[in-house]
Design a protein around this motif. Structure first.
Motif, PDB file in Angstrom:
ATOM      1  N   ALA A 100      -9.536  -1.086   0.582  1.00  0.00           N
ATOM      2  CA  ALA A 100     -10.788  -1.623   1.137  1.00  0.00           C
ATOM      3  C   ALA A 100     -10.905  -3.124   0.885  1.00  0.00           C
ATOM      4  N   ASP A 101     -10.566  -3.551  -0.337  1.00  0.00           N
ATOM      5  CA  ASP A 101     -10.606  -4.993  -0.632  1.00  0.00           C
ATOM      6  C   ASP A 101      -9.597  -5.759   0.228  1.00  0.00           C
ATOM      7  N   GLY A 102      -8.424  -5.169   0.406  1.00  0.00           N
ATOM      8  CA  GLY A 102      -7.420  -5.837   1.239  1.00  0.00           C
ATOM      9  C   GLY A 102      -7.864  -5.980   2.676  1.00  0.00           C
ATOM     10  N   HIS A 103      -8.546  -4.903   3.176  1.00  0.00           N
ATOM     11  CA  HIS A 103      -9.052  -4.965   4.558  1.00  0.00           C
ATOM     12  C   HIS A 103     -10.099  -6.046   4.694  1.00  0.00           C
ATOM     13  N   HIS A 104     -10.982  -6.125   3.715  1.00  0.00           N
ATOM     14  CA  HIS A 104     -12.039  -7.136   3.764  1.00  0.00           C
ATOM     15  C   HIS A 104     -11.452  -8.548   3.710  1.00  0.00           C
ATOM     16  N   ASP A 105     -10.503  -8.777   2.807  1.00  0.00           N
ATOM     17  CA  ASP A 105      -9.884 -10.114   2.695  1.00  0.00           C
ATOM     18  C   ASP A 105      -9.147 -10.491   3.978  1.00  0.00           C
ATOM     19  N   LEU A 106      -8.468  -9.504   4.579  1.00  0.00           N
ATOM     20  CA  LEU A 106      -7.721  -9.788   5.800  1.00  0.00           C
ATOM     21  C   LEU A 106      -8.661 -10.126   6.949  1.00  0.00           C
ATOM     22  N   THR A 145       0.866 -13.755   9.377  1.00  0.00           N
ATOM     23  CA  THR A 145      -0.107 -12.719   9.015  1.00  0.00           C
ATOM     24  C   THR A 145       0.204 -11.392   9.702  1.00  0.00           C
ATOM     25  N   LYS A 146       1.036 -11.420  10.719  1.00  0.00           N
ATOM     26  CA  LYS A 146       1.323 -10.198  11.482  1.00  0.00           C
ATOM     27  C   LYS A 146       1.836  -9.047  10.604  1.00  0.00           C
ATOM     28  N   PRO A 147       2.803  -9.267   9.685  1.00  0.00           N
ATOM     29  CA  PRO A 147       3.264  -8.133   8.848  1.00  0.00           C
ATOM     30  C   PRO A 147       2.149  -7.532   8.002  1.00  0.00           C
ATOM     31  N   ASP A 148       1.245  -8.381   7.473  1.00  0.00           N
ATOM     32  CA  ASP A 148       0.131  -7.866   6.663  1.00  0.00           C
ATOM     33  C   ASP A 148      -0.794  -7.024   7.527  1.00  0.00           C
ATOM     34  N   VAL A 149      -1.070  -7.483   8.747  1.00  0.00           N
ATOM     35  CA  VAL A 149      -1.945  -6.713   9.633  1.00  0.00           C
ATOM     36  C   VAL A 149      -1.302  -5.378   9.994  1.00  0.00           C
ATOM     37  N   HIS A 150      -0.007  -5.422  10.267  1.00  0.00           N
ATOM     38  CA  HIS A 150       0.697  -4.194  10.629  1.00  0.00           C
ATOM     39  C   HIS A 150       0.671  -3.188   9.473  1.00  0.00           C
ATOM     40  N   ALA A 151       0.945  -3.672   8.271  1.00  0.00           N
ATOM     41  CA  ALA A 151       0.926  -2.772   7.105  1.00  0.00           C
ATOM     42  C   ALA A 151      -0.463  -2.188   6.880  1.00  0.00           C
ATOM     43  N   MET A 152      -1.495  -3.006   7.027  1.00  0.00           N
ATOM     44  CA  MET A 152      -2.866  -2.531   6.826  1.00  0.00           C
ATOM     45  C   MET A 152      -3.230  -1.512   7.890  1.00  0.00           C
ATOM     46  N   LEU A 153      -2.848  -1.765   9.138  1.00  0.00           N
ATOM     47  CA  LEU A 153      -3.171  -0.814  10.208  1.00  0.00           C
ATOM     48  C   LEU A 153      -2.491   0.526   9.969  1.00  0.00           C
ATOM     49  N   TRP A 192       0.825  -1.201   0.000  1.00  0.00           N
ATOM     50  CA  TRP A 192       0.000   0.000   0.000  1.00  0.00           C
ATOM     51  C   TRP A 192       0.867   1.262   0.000  1.00  0.00           C
ATOM     52  N   SER A 193       1.841   1.327   0.860  1.00  0.00           N
ATOM     53  CA  SER A 193       2.653   2.545   0.978  1.00  0.00           C
ATOM     54  C   SER A 193       3.418   2.823  -0.310  1.00  0.00           C
ATOM     55  N   GLU A 194       3.968   1.759  -0.913  1.00  0.00           N
ATOM     56  CA  GLU A 194       4.713   1.930  -2.159  1.00  0.00           C
ATOM     57  C   GLU A 194       3.792   2.382  -3.278  1.00  0.00           C
ATOM     58  N   ALA A 195       2.548   1.902  -3.299  1.00  0.00           N
ATOM     59  CA  ALA A 195       1.585   2.328  -4.327  1.00  0.00           C
ATOM     60  C   ALA A 195       1.280   3.814  -4.186  1.00  0.00           C
ATOM     61  N   ILE A 196       1.075   4.288  -2.950  1.00  0.00           N
ATOM     62  CA  ILE A 196       0.811   5.710  -2.726  1.00  0.00           C
ATOM     63  C   ILE A 196       2.024   6.539  -3.160  1.00  0.00           C
ATOM     64  N   ARG A 197       3.241   6.054  -2.867  1.00  0.00           N
ATOM     65  CA  ARG A 197       4.459   6.774  -3.240  1.00  0.00           C
ATOM     66  C   ARG A 197       4.562   6.938  -4.754  1.00  0.00           C
ATOM     67  N   VAL A 198       4.295   5.826  -5.481  1.00  0.00           N
ATOM     68  CA  VAL A 198       4.389   5.879  -6.951  1.00  0.00           C
ATOM     69  C   VAL A 198       3.342   6.825  -7.528  1.00  0.00           C
ATOM     70  N   ALA A 199       2.151   6.823  -6.929  1.00  0.00           N
ATOM     71  CA  ALA A 199       1.098   7.734  -7.430  1.00  0.00           C
ATOM     72  C   ALA A 199       1.523   9.183  -7.290  1.00  0.00           C
ATOM     73  N   LEU A 218      -4.397   2.282   7.067  1.00  0.00           N
ATOM     74  CA  LEU A 218      -5.709   2.760   7.482  1.00  0.00           C
ATOM     75  C   LEU A 218      -5.580   3.949   8.434  1.00  0.00           C
ATOM     76  N   ALA A 219      -4.580   3.885   9.306  1.00  0.00           N
ATOM     77  CA  ALA A 219      -4.413   4.996  10.248  1.00  0.00           C
ATOM     78  C   ALA A 219      -3.991   6.264   9.524  1.00  0.00           C
ATOM     79  N   SER A 220      -3.106   6.122   8.537  1.00  0.00           N
ATOM     80  CA  SER A 220      -2.646   7.310   7.804  1.00  0.00           C
ATOM     81  C   SER A 220      -3.753   7.906   6.955  1.00  0.00           C
ATOM     82  N   SER A 221      -4.703   7.060   6.544  1.00  0.00           N
ATOM     83  CA  SER A 221      -5.833   7.553   5.748  1.00  0.00           C
ATOM     84  C   SER A 221      -7.035   7.888   6.615  1.00  0.00           C
ATOM     85  N   MET A 222      -6.844   7.871   7.936  1.00  0.00           N
ATOM     86  CA  MET A 222      -7.875   8.218   8.913  1.00  0.00           C
ATOM     87  C   MET A 222      -9.073   7.291   8.874  1.00  0.00           C
ATOM     88  N   SER A 223      -8.870   6.041   8.432  1.00  0.00           N
ATOM     89  CA  SER A 223      -9.948   5.035   8.490  1.00  0.00           C
ATOM     90  C   SER A 223      -9.821   4.282   9.807  1.00  0.00           C
TER      91      SER A 223
END
Length: 1356
Positions: free
Chosen positions: A1108-1114, A1236-1244, A1083-1090, A1247-1252
């Motif tokens: 959102a899809d990643g959050h739902h799948d997780l 799964t811990k790294p995926d949860v950490h990255a998602m959190l 996620w972070s790398e995608a935002i950087r490239v954009a 989401l926190a940076s996007s205020m979700s």
């Protein structure tokens, strides 16, 4: 080789004043009380009771006098005929000659009387005999009839003795097997013509005219001997239990009155007077003669009685001489009768009146004399052998035979009984033998029955044949008639001690005799004599020739030590080094030293063997089935009732001195099987020989592996390599022990080894046996915890041994190092003499250095053609001739090749055409053909490259054919053109084989960029591919197309970051680059490239929906894992609860008692011995061998094992593997949660940076709940392993390792093993397989380790 030793003599000097010889006695077998009935007048008698015989002063009680007071027929009682103690009714039965039968009760009867006359026989009673079970009594009446009654004196039968019939079982002549046709030995055919006139047979002049009765041991038959007036001779008749005549003895001239039926039932003993000798004759049950032996007496001697002891081993003969009377004890072994002991009664009026053997103790003899004294003599079987632990001990063993001492030195010769090496004659019957410490312990002191001692010396043992021991002289120890010496010990060269009994004071004492051997003949002379009183009665006097220990032992095992000082010092008596007693009385004993180091640091130990086969060392029991033992310089050797000989090393601590189960070892030197009933005669010290005697009397000298190895190790410790080698060679011991015993000492003294073992054949044998294995660890592990340990041995340097620089090598180079060391020593000597040994050192190397051997022969062929041919023949014998031919060919020496071929069995038509073809080729191409033939492809390529330019294409083909690319690069490295050609074909080969990365490098080195690019694309190396493309000047469109084609490969390899870089940098497509990053959840790398490419529109169209899809799948994944976790936890608890309920139900069933089954044997012959645990408990469920008999070894094939593994992996519900499956599944689930811990950490974070924060909080709460459940249930899931489980798993692992080890040893030593040893090894491997192939459910263990990396975000 056995002799009888007197253990104890109890003499009761006087119990009454008998009138005449009518004295009879009986022994109560339960209490040992003696009842004596004797006549004090023509019709008078007395019954007495002797008790407390073990005390110095036995108690004598008069029970009754006969006839009773106020008896009107007092003059008609007559003399006493017999007496018998009846155990069942606790009464004494006394029979009188006039027919009265009297019972004396220990307690008053109902009438208040203790004396009861139960009946009378009008014609009188001449003799009486009770059956062995005391149920029947047989009497011979005055009318000559057999009267049989019950124990209640009810008459069963009365039959006359003299009848015309011969009996019911008389033999029937069917017309064959006539005596005339039988073999008659040295008498020849004339014996068949000789007729025996039985009418002239008559009575013996020594016959006392009285009948005799004797029962067989089982009580089913009895015999009677009586004078038959009609035939004019004495006849023996055999009757059954109903007193019915069965058989009648054959006619024997001058057959006498003595009679005794051997308890084992095969012989009836009597005596026969002949004009020139006196014989003891034997009859079978059918009345036929069955052998005899001649008494060694004067013709005027009279045989009074004979009697067998209760175990049928000894025949006692009572003889009346002109000078007095005696009782001789005879025994038979190997068809020879030996006179073992003689009891003399030469005092006037003190001759033997009666005697009998004890009914329960086989070696206890009861005697009463005419003077009214009682004697109880106890004996034991003994081996008189020199037990001194000295190399000078020649193994002298003595056997007593009357006045002859049969001597055999077993180190010099093994003479089978009844023969012997020497027969030493003494003036009187021998009573005891003792060996001294002189001349290696082979000098002897012999105690005679008349209390004299004869001394024999064995001086010069180097002469062959060995001279007979010399009689030095005799000394007389008899001073007082009441004192009798029964055992002696020659404790010092000038000191003799004896254990004696004084009947006047009923006490034992020690007599100490100081000696001097004067003159040229060294005749013994008594200097002084002193008595040392003892407290109590003793049964054993023991002297250790090696350590000088002198011990006395009482019947209860109490030990007393005697210290003998100088001539002017009094002997001291005390305890023996804090060892005051053995656990029980031991008839055979010895002392030794147990421990490591010098003798003074070893622990003292006394060894005792009891009558009940229990073997003790000090207070500890070693074995309960020992039949004999002997002390060797390294071992305590003993035989067992299970027909084996065991060897316990003395070179260990006293705590570790015990029997150890070494059944898993391929060669257990501590035990050896022997013939049934074998007993030890002696174990020769510092020798390999153990002498055993079989039950039938023959001797066997065996060399047990324990003793062979001890001699070998002793020789190696002294660097006596020759003795060690010859011992190993003779007894088939692996010669590797010569090196493995102490590798450093061997390598330091290889020169000494070669010097001692000079024979070429011996050296070749040693070298041929070498192998890269330590036999002291595999075949011959040193027994004992402290015996010559390897590290200790390697650190020791024996005296006189040089210390070199060569040390012990590791096992992988053992053979090579020994061969090199031996060859270096042989090279210093005559090479011609040791040519074969030098060749052996080359051939036996690992791998064999055949080329060096052939080079040596090649150098020698010009000097000595004959020696070269012999050496070549020997080399062909050692090595495979085809391999030797190839090696010679590989040396390019055709002369040597022809020599090898001619000495082998090869057909010239096989090799001559090929050799002739090679001779026509040029040098390097010829060598190429040779190397190619020998499959030495690298050398062949080297030679082909030197053959010329025209062969380069052949080199290319040869490289491709044999995959010699690396070699080709080295060979043609100096030629750039050829080197590039080799690189090109090498790259093509790598590409074909799928190694695209290396192929790309090779193509690059060869300058082929296009093919290098294709290889990099196939390898997925996009960076290298892009660089090559740019080197090839690709257009931007082509470069974009290349990048796009590489993206799919990156995505398939889950390298989304690399795919994004290709799309963004080379394909110029930021949108697809961001899609690739979102697919990889970066996620972070995608935002950087954009933001990098100013595509903020993609934040809404791609990035936000992707998050959102990643959050739902997780969230779905976490919920799925939690659901699976809860479900499997619940099922695991159910499975374990069911297991507990099942175990409790089985335990309850076991506790239910069924009265109907109280007396039923629940263990049938085929009952399984498996434990009651189920498979869930992982308990030890090893079945007994019988329960596995139906399960063949095919059950452990790979296919069935694979099928069982599939069942385990499925974990079907209700199966025995379910618990293991659940635990493994939960373990995998926990590890999945951890990943799964790294995926949860990255998602959190995203989401926190996007205020979700709401979605972040839900994710955090869900994942936290899952982790909390895991932490809470972890201790329930993963249970620590039980001790039983750990032990079983360890046993399985050890069994697998031991099985592999034994299988390897079996393959390596198959040529050394007999069929029996091979079968034993296979049996051991089969037992290990049963343990190793057990299925162990993996239901225990530690929980998986989870990472401690932070996954949480505090701001959420």
């Amino acid at each position: 080789m056995k002799s009888l030793t007197v253990l104890s003599q109890i003499h009761l000097a006087r119990f009454g004043k008998p009138a005449g010889k009518d004295i009879h006695h009986s022994v109560d077998p339960e209490t040992g009380h003696v009842y004596v009935a004797y006549s004090t007048g023509p019709s008078e008698g007395t019954l007495i009771k002797i008790t407390d015989l073990e005390s110095p002063f036995p108690e004598i009680n008069e029970l009754a006098t006969f006839p009773p007071e106020n008896d009107v027929n007092a003059e008609q009682w007559g003399h006493i005929v017999g007496v018998k103690f009846l155990v069942d009714i606790q009464a004494v039965c006394v029979v009188f000659s006039h027919g009265d039968v009297v019972l004396f009760h220990g307690e008053p009867t109902e009438t208040g009387e203790t004396l009861e006359v139960v009946g009378s026989v009008d014609s009188g009673i001449r003799c009486m005999a009770w059956s062995p079970d005391d149920e029947l009594v047989i009497m011979v009446t005055g009318e000559g009839s057999i009267l049989e009654m019950t124990k209640d004196f009810d008459v069963i039968a009365e039959n006359p003795i003299e009848v015309d019939e011969s009996g019911e079982d008389i033999s029937v002549n069917v017309g064959w097997g006539k005596k005339e046709t039988q073999f008659h030995g040295s008498e020849g055919k004339q014996a068949a013509q000789r007729k025996v006139d039985t009418s002239v047979f008559t009575f013996s002049p020594d016959d006392d005219d009285r009948p005799r009765l004797s029962w067989r041991g089982d009580g089913s038959l009895f015999c009677c001997t009586s004078k038959d007036s009609r035939h004019g001779r004495r006849i023996i008749r055999v009757y059954n239990r109903e007193a019915i005549l069965q058989t009648t003895s054959e006619s024997v001239d001058m057959l006498e009155h003595c009679l005794s039926w051997r308890p084992s039932g095969n012989l009836i003993a009597s005596s026969q007077r002949l004009p020139h000798r006196h014989d003891i004759v034997f009859f079978e049950k059918n009345g036929l003669r069955h052998g005899e032996f001649t008494l060694r007496e004067e013709t005027d001697a009279v045989v009074r009685e004979v009697a067998w002891n209760c175990d049928s081993t000894i025949l006692a003969v009572w003889i009346q001489r002109s000078s007095g009377s005696c009782i001789q004890l005879w025994t038979m072994n190997n068809y020879k009768w030996y006179l073992k002991q003689e009891l003399t009664y030469n005092e006037e009026g003190a001759g033997v009146a009666n005697f009998q053997w004890d009914v329960e103790s086989a070696l206890v003899l009861h005697v009463v004399t005419e003077s009214g004294s009682y004697q109880r003599n106890q004996y034991c079987w003994d081996n008189y052998a020199n037990e001194m632990l000295s190399p000078d001990n020649i193994g002298t063993t003595a056997v007593v035979d009357g006045a002859n001492l049969l001597v055999t030195p077993f180190r010099v010769m093994n003479v089978p009984p009844p023969m012997s090496a020497f027969t030493l004659q003494v003036p009187y019957a021998i009573k005891h033998v003792s060996f001294s410490t002189l001349h290696g312990g082979d000098d002897m002191a012999v105690l005679l029955a008349d209390q004299r001692v004869a001394f024999f010396a064995t001086e010069d043992k180097t002469v062959r044949p060995l001279p007979e021991p010399k009689l030095l002289g005799l000394i007389n120890l008899a001073e007082v008639p009441s004192v009798s010496i029964r055992q002696i010990a020659w404790v010092k060269p000038d000191t003799l001690i004896g254990l004696q009994f004084d009947s006047d004071i009923s006490a034992d004492s020690i007599v100490v005799v100081r000696l001097a051997f004067d003159g040229d003949n060294k005749a013994p002379k008594v200097i002084s004599k002193s008595n040392v009183p003892l407290e109590g009665l003793f049964q054993r006097l023991y002297f250790s020739q090696t350590y000088g220990d002198i011990l006395l032992q009482q019947a209860d095992g109490t030990l007393v030590s005697i210290e003998i000082g100088e001539s002017d010092e009094e002997p001291t008596i005390g305890s023996w080094h804090e060892i005051s007693a053995l656990p029980e009385g031991c008839l055979w004993m010895g002392t030794t030293r147990i421990g490591t180091g010098d003798v003074q640091y070893k622990e003292r130990a006394v060894v005792g063997l009891a009558r009940n086969n229990r073997l003790y060392v000090n207070e500890r029991q070693i074995s309960s089935e020992t039949t004999s033992f002997c002390l060797h310089n390294h071992f305590m050797v003993f035989t067992t009732a299970t027909h084996s000989t065991r060897f316990l090393s003395l070179d260990t601590s006293l705590y570790d001195f015990k029997i150890v189960d070494n059944s898993m070892l391929p060669y257990d030197e501590s035990i050896r099987r022997v013939e049934r009933g074998s007993k030890i005669v002696l174990a020769l010290p510092y020798s390999v020989n153990l002498v055993l005697q079989m039950p039938r009397g023959n001797l066997e000298t065996v060399a047990p592996r324990a003793m062979v190895l001890s001699v070998t190790r002793d020789a190696l410790d002294k660097s006596d390599f020759r003795t060690a080698f010859l011992t190993c060679r003779k007894h088939r011991i692996d010669l590797n022990i010569l090196y493995d015993h102490n590798p450093k000492v061997f390598m330091d003294n290889v020169g000494l080894f070669v010097e001692q073992i000079k024979e070429v054949d011996y050296l070749n044998l040693f070298l041929s046996f070498l192998k890269n294995e330590d036999v002291t660890q595999t075949l011959y592990p040193i027994s004992g915890s402290g015996t010559r340990l390897k590290a200790q041995l390697q650190s020791q340097q024996p005296n006189g041994i040089k210390s070199g620089a060569v040390g012990a090598s590791d096992l992988s180079t053992k053979v090579n190092q020994v061969c090199d060391a031996v060859r270096s020593e042989l090279d210093k000597l005559d090479r011609r003499t040791y040519m074969n040994s030098i060749l052996t050192t080359h051939v036996r190397k690992s791998p064999p250095d055949l080329e060096a051997a052939l080079l040596l022969l090649a150098k020698l062929k010009d000097e000595d053609q004959a020696l070269t041919e012999d050496g070549l023949k020997y080399t062909i014998f050692l090595a495979d001739v085809d391999r030797l031919f190839d090696v010679a060919l590989g040396m390019y020496d055709f002369t040597l090749v022809l020599m090898v071929a001619q000495q082998s069995q090869k057909d010239p038509r096989e090799y001559l055409p090929f050799l002739n073809e090679l001779r026509t080729l040029e040098k390097y191409y010829q060598r190429f053909r040779i190397d190619d033939h020998l499959k030495k492809y690298q050398s062949a390529l080297q030679n082909l490259s030197q053959a010329g330019e025209r062969y380069f294409d052949d080199c290319i083909s040869y490289i491709r054919r044999h995959n010699l690319y690396q070699t080709g690069l080295k060979v043609f490295g100096s030629n750039p053109t050829k080197h590039i050609a080799i690189l090109q074909i090498y790259a093509e080969s790598l590409s074909i084989n799928g190694d695209h990365e290396q192929a790309g490098i090779a193509f690059s080195m060869a300058g082929d960029k296009e093919k290098a690019l294709e290889s990099y694309k196939e390898a997925g190396l996009w960076r290298e591919a892009v660089v090559i493309a740019q080197q090839l000047n690709y257009e931007p469109v082509a470069l974009s197309y290349l990048a796009t084609s590489l993206v799919e490969r990156m995505k398939s390899d889950k390298k989304y970051s690399d795919a994004s870089a290709l799309l963004a940098e080379y394909a110029k497509d930021p949108e697809e680059a961001i899609s690739a990053l979102l697919e990889g959840r970066l996620w972070s790398e995608a935002i950087r490239v954009a933001y990098l490419y100013s595509r903020l529109d993609l934040m809404k169209t791609h990035i936000a929906p992707g998050i959102a899809d990643g959050h739902h799948d997780l969230m779905e994944s976490i919920r799925e894992m939690r659901e699976q976790f809860d479900k499997q936890i619940k099922r695991l608890k159910e499975v374990r609860d069911l297991k507990i309920e099942k175990a409790l139900a089985e335990a309850a069933d076991d506790m239910i008692m069924d009265d109907a089954l109280d007396n039923v044997d629940m263990m049938s012959d085929t009952t399984s011995m498996a434990s009651g645990f189920s498979r869930y408990t992982a308990a030890n469920s090893t079945m007994s061998k019988s329960s596995h008999s139906s399960r063949s070894s095919s059950q452990y094939t790979a296919r069935l094992r694979k099928r069982a593994e599939k069942k385990r992996q499925r974990g079907k519900k209700g199966s025995i593997f379910e618990e293991e499956y659940l635990i493994n599944s939960l373990r995998k689930l926990i590890l999945r949660v951890d990943t799964t811990k790294p995926d949860v950490h990255a998602m959190l974070c995203t989401l926190a940076s996007s205020m979700s924060l709401e979605r972040a909080s839900a994710l955090k709460q869900e994942f936290r709940g899952l982790l909390d459940d895991i932490d809470r249930q972890s201790s329930t899931i993963f249970v620590p392993p039980t001790d039983e489980y750990v032990a079983k798993k360890k046993a399985v692992e050890e069994a697998k390792a031991e099985r592999k080890k034994l299988a390897k040893q079996g393959q390596a030593n198959s040529h050394l093993m007999s069929r029996q040893e091979e079968a034993m090894l296979q049996g051991q491997i089969a037992q290990l397989e049963e343990v190793a192939e057990q299925d162990i459910a993996e239901i225990y263990g530690e929980p998986p380790v989870m990472s401690k990396d932070a996954w949480d975000v505090d701001l959420v």
